[in-house]
Motif scaffolding. Structure first.
Motif, short mmCIF file in Angstrom:
data_model
loop_
_atom_site.label_atom_id
_atom_site.label_comp_id
_atom_site.label_asym_id
_atom_site.label_seq_id
_atom_site.Cartn_x
_atom_site.Cartn_y
_atom_site.Cartn_z
N VAL A 42 -47.12 1.64 -21.45
CA VAL A 42 -46.52 0.16 -21.60
C VAL A 42 -45.03 0.27 -21.12
O VAL A 42 -44.45 -0.72 -20.77
CB VAL A 42 -46.24 0.18 -23.26
CG1 VAL A 42 -45.40 -0.99 -23.68
CG2 VAL A 42 -47.70 0.07 -23.76
N ALA A 43 -44.24 1.20 -21.39
CA ALA A 43 -42.97 1.35 -20.65
C ALA A 43 -43.07 1.10 -19.10
O ALA A 43 -42.07 0.28 -18.72
CB ALA A 43 -42.43 2.73 -21.00
N ARG A 44 -43.94 1.48 -18.57
CA ARG A 44 -43.93 1.24 -17.12
C ARG A 44 -44.32 0.07 -16.60
O ARG A 44 -43.51 -0.37 -15.75
CB ARG A 44 -45.05 2.45 -16.49
CG ARG A 44 -45.00 3.62 -16.14
CD ARG A 44 -46.05 4.43 -15.37
NE ARG A 44 -46.05 5.87 -15.50
CZ ARG A 44 -46.72 6.58 -16.48
NH1 ARG A 44 -47.51 5.94 -17.27
NH2 ARG A 44 -46.45 7.91 -16.51
N ARG A 46 -43.45 -2.55 -18.41
CA ARG A 46 -42.02 -3.48 -18.91
C ARG A 46 -41.07 -3.04 -17.71
O ARG A 46 -40.54 -4.01 -17.17
CB ARG A 46 -41.44 -2.91 -20.15
CG ARG A 46 -42.28 -3.25 -21.34
CD ARG A 46 -41.79 -3.12 -22.65
NE ARG A 46 -40.67 -4.35 -22.68
CZ ARG A 46 -39.72 -4.43 -23.73
NH1 ARG A 46 -39.72 -3.66 -24.78
NH2 ARG A 46 -38.96 -5.66 -23.60
N LEU A 47 -40.93 -1.92 -17.27
CA LEU A 47 -39.87 -1.51 -16.30
C LEU A 47 -40.23 -2.24 -14.76
O LEU A 47 -39.22 -2.39 -14.18
CB LEU A 47 -39.70 -0.09 -16.08
CG LEU A 47 -39.00 0.47 -17.44
CD1 LEU A 47 -38.89 2.25 -17.35
CD2 LEU A 47 -37.61 0.00 -17.56
N ALA A 48 -41.57 -2.33 -14.77
CA ALA A 48 -41.92 -2.98 -13.36
C ALA A 48 -41.65 -4.44 -13.19
O ALA A 48 -41.29 -4.91 -12.17
CB ALA A 48 -43.47 -2.80 -13.23
N GLY A 49 -41.57 -4.96 -14.41
CA GLY A 49 -41.03 -6.34 -14.54
C GLY A 49 -39.58 -6.67 -14.43
O GLY A 49 -39.18 -7.93 -14.36
N THR A 50 -38.87 -5.94 -15.49
CA THR A 50 -37.33 -6.03 -15.63
C THR A 50 -36.71 -4.74 -15.86
O THR A 50 -36.92 -3.85 -16.37
CB THR A 50 -37.49 -6.75 -17.19
OG1 THR A 50 -38.18 -7.83 -17.38
CG2 THR A 50 -36.16 -7.20 -17.41
N PRO A 51 -35.53 -4.69 -15.15
CA PRO A 51 -34.85 -3.47 -15.11
C PRO A 51 -34.29 -3.17 -16.70
O PRO A 51 -34.15 -4.16 -17.31
CB PRO A 51 -33.43 -3.69 -14.46
CG PRO A 51 -33.96 -5.02 -13.55
CD PRO A 51 -34.96 -5.82 -14.21
N SER A 106 -39.84 5.19 -28.13
CA SER A 106 -38.60 4.54 -27.82
C SER A 106 -38.61 4.05 -26.55
O SER A 106 -38.23 2.71 -26.28
CB SER A 106 -37.32 5.53 -27.86
OG SER A 106 -36.32 4.96 -27.66
N LEU A 107 -39.26 4.40 -25.58
CA LEU A 107 -39.45 3.98 -23.98
C LEU A 107 -40.29 2.56 -24.29
O LEU A 107 -40.03 1.74 -23.70
CB LEU A 107 -40.12 4.92 -23.38
CG LEU A 107 -39.35 6.14 -22.75
CD1 LEU A 107 -40.15 6.80 -21.98
CD2 LEU A 107 -38.19 5.53 -21.98
N ALA A 108 -41.45 2.80 -24.89
CA ALA A 108 -42.34 1.63 -25.07
C ALA A 108 -41.80 0.46 -25.60
O ALA A 108 -42.00 -0.87 -25.38
CB ALA A 108 -43.72 2.12 -25.73
N PHE A 109 -40.97 0.67 -26.71
CA PHE A 109 -40.32 -0.48 -27.48
C PHE A 109 -38.83 -0.72 -27.13
O PHE A 109 -38.30 -1.78 -27.48
CB PHE A 109 -40.43 -0.10 -28.90
CG PHE A 109 -41.37 -0.23 -29.43
CD1 PHE A 109 -42.08 -1.50 -30.17
CD2 PHE A 109 -42.55 0.59 -29.55
CE1 PHE A 109 -43.57 -1.75 -30.81
CE2 PHE A 109 -43.77 0.82 -30.47
CZ PHE A 109 -44.45 -0.68 -30.78
N ALA A 110 -38.10 0.05 -26.26
CA ALA A 110 -36.91 -0.05 -25.71
C ALA A 110 -36.14 -0.03 -26.97
O ALA A 110 -34.84 -0.90 -26.96
CB ALA A 110 -36.66 -1.40 -24.81
N ILE A 111 -36.29 0.85 -28.14
CA ILE A 111 -35.32 0.72 -29.30
C ILE A 111 -35.14 2.37 -29.37
O ILE A 111 -35.83 3.14 -29.22
CB ILE A 111 -36.39 0.27 -30.42
CG1 ILE A 111 -36.65 -1.33 -30.25
CG2 ILE A 111 -35.46 0.29 -31.72
CD1 ILE A 111 -37.53 -1.88 -31.11
N PRO A 112 -33.91 2.43 -29.82
CA PRO A 112 -33.65 3.89 -30.03
C PRO A 112 -34.14 4.36 -31.57
O PRO A 112 -34.28 3.74 -32.35
CB PRO A 112 -31.96 3.63 -30.45
CG PRO A 112 -31.41 2.54 -29.81
CD PRO A 112 -32.68 1.45 -29.95
N VAL A 113 -34.70 6.00 -31.32
CA VAL A 113 -35.39 6.44 -32.25
C VAL A 113 -34.55 7.89 -32.52
O VAL A 113 -34.36 8.53 -31.63
CB VAL A 113 -36.78 6.55 -32.10
CG1 VAL A 113 -37.59 7.47 -33.24
CG2 VAL A 113 -37.65 5.32 -31.57
N ALA A 114 -33.83 7.91 -33.61
CA ALA A 114 -33.39 9.19 -33.85
C ALA A 114 -34.26 10.04 -34.83
O ALA A 114 -35.01 9.55 -35.89
CB ALA A 114 -32.02 8.90 -34.68
#
Length: 230
Positions: A42-44, A46-51, A106-114
């Protein structure tokens, strides 16, 4: 353990949407290969379409860091740092099964996870402005003092378990092989934050439960209901 955001945080960042899970029976031998592979895919895409810097989730945190007086390209939220590393390496280091699957989410959703070792927290954990007298332990074993007014995660013993909000966690409460219980905190500020934070929490809850861990129901916090007790 009690987790809460201080009233000033809600006043300064009314768009904040935090979510929390508590995990018991953390397993060092858990395997999340299939789910991690799915989340990285999923992260790949997203990153392929948008920095990463142009993703709405990251843009919201950049605005928040600017409002804290931090240069958002010098101090990045943890999710942006992960995305930058993943874009360059197409992989993440394997640290601990719980951390690895949380990083993938966190990568897939682009949201910080602590992810905090709950036993390393003294009494309570509060996201608040620092006084400048707190103690922060780096992963290299060095002790720092957060700057006054910096947003930190502070416990009852005045330990800072994260600096510059979601920029970097502390070595004090890092998940280790002996960790048996953990607190997972997810925070977002973008327009669709409530739905996305809840979906991220559900993803982690289902994955960890399937691995035999005891996981609380996903919980969103708000200014009206800011407290979580594990």
């Amino acid at each position: 353990m009690r987790f809460v955001h201080a009233p000033q945080i809600w006043q300064d960042f009314p768009e904040l949407v935090p979510g929390v899970l508590s995990v018991k029976g953390v397993r060092q031998d858990a395997r999340f290969d299939t789910e991690i592979a799915r989340l990285l895919s999923v992260a790949r895409v997203r990153l392929a379409g948008t920095p990463e810097g142009e993703l709405p989730e990251i843009q919201a945190w950049r605005r928040a860091f600017s409002r804290m007086g931090l240069k958002p390209t010098q101090y990045r939220c943890a999710a942006e740092s992960l995305l930058r590393r993943f874009r360059k390496d197409d992989a993440l280091p394997q640290l601990h099964p719980l951390i690895d699957v949380c990083n993938a989410a966190s990568l897939a959703f682009a949201i910080p996870v602590a992810v905090f070792d709950a036993m390393a927290i003294d009494g309570h954990l509060t996201v608040r402005r620092a006084t400048g007298n707190e103690r922060y332990l780096t992963f290299a074993g060095e002790t720092e003092q957060p700057d006054a007014d910096e947003v930190i995660f502070a416990d009852g013993a005045n330990h800072a378990h994260a600096r510059r909000w979601c920029h970097r966690q502390s070595g004090d409460s890092a998940v280790r092989a002996e960790t048996s219980s953990a607190l997972i905190v997810v925070e977002a500020m973008h327009a669709n934050a409530a739905a996305d934070v809840y979906a991220l929490l559900e993803t982690l809850a289902a994955t960890l439960t399937a691995a035999g861990m005891s996981v609380s129901a996903p919980r969103l916090l708000s200014a009206a209901a800011p407290e979580y007790v594990a």
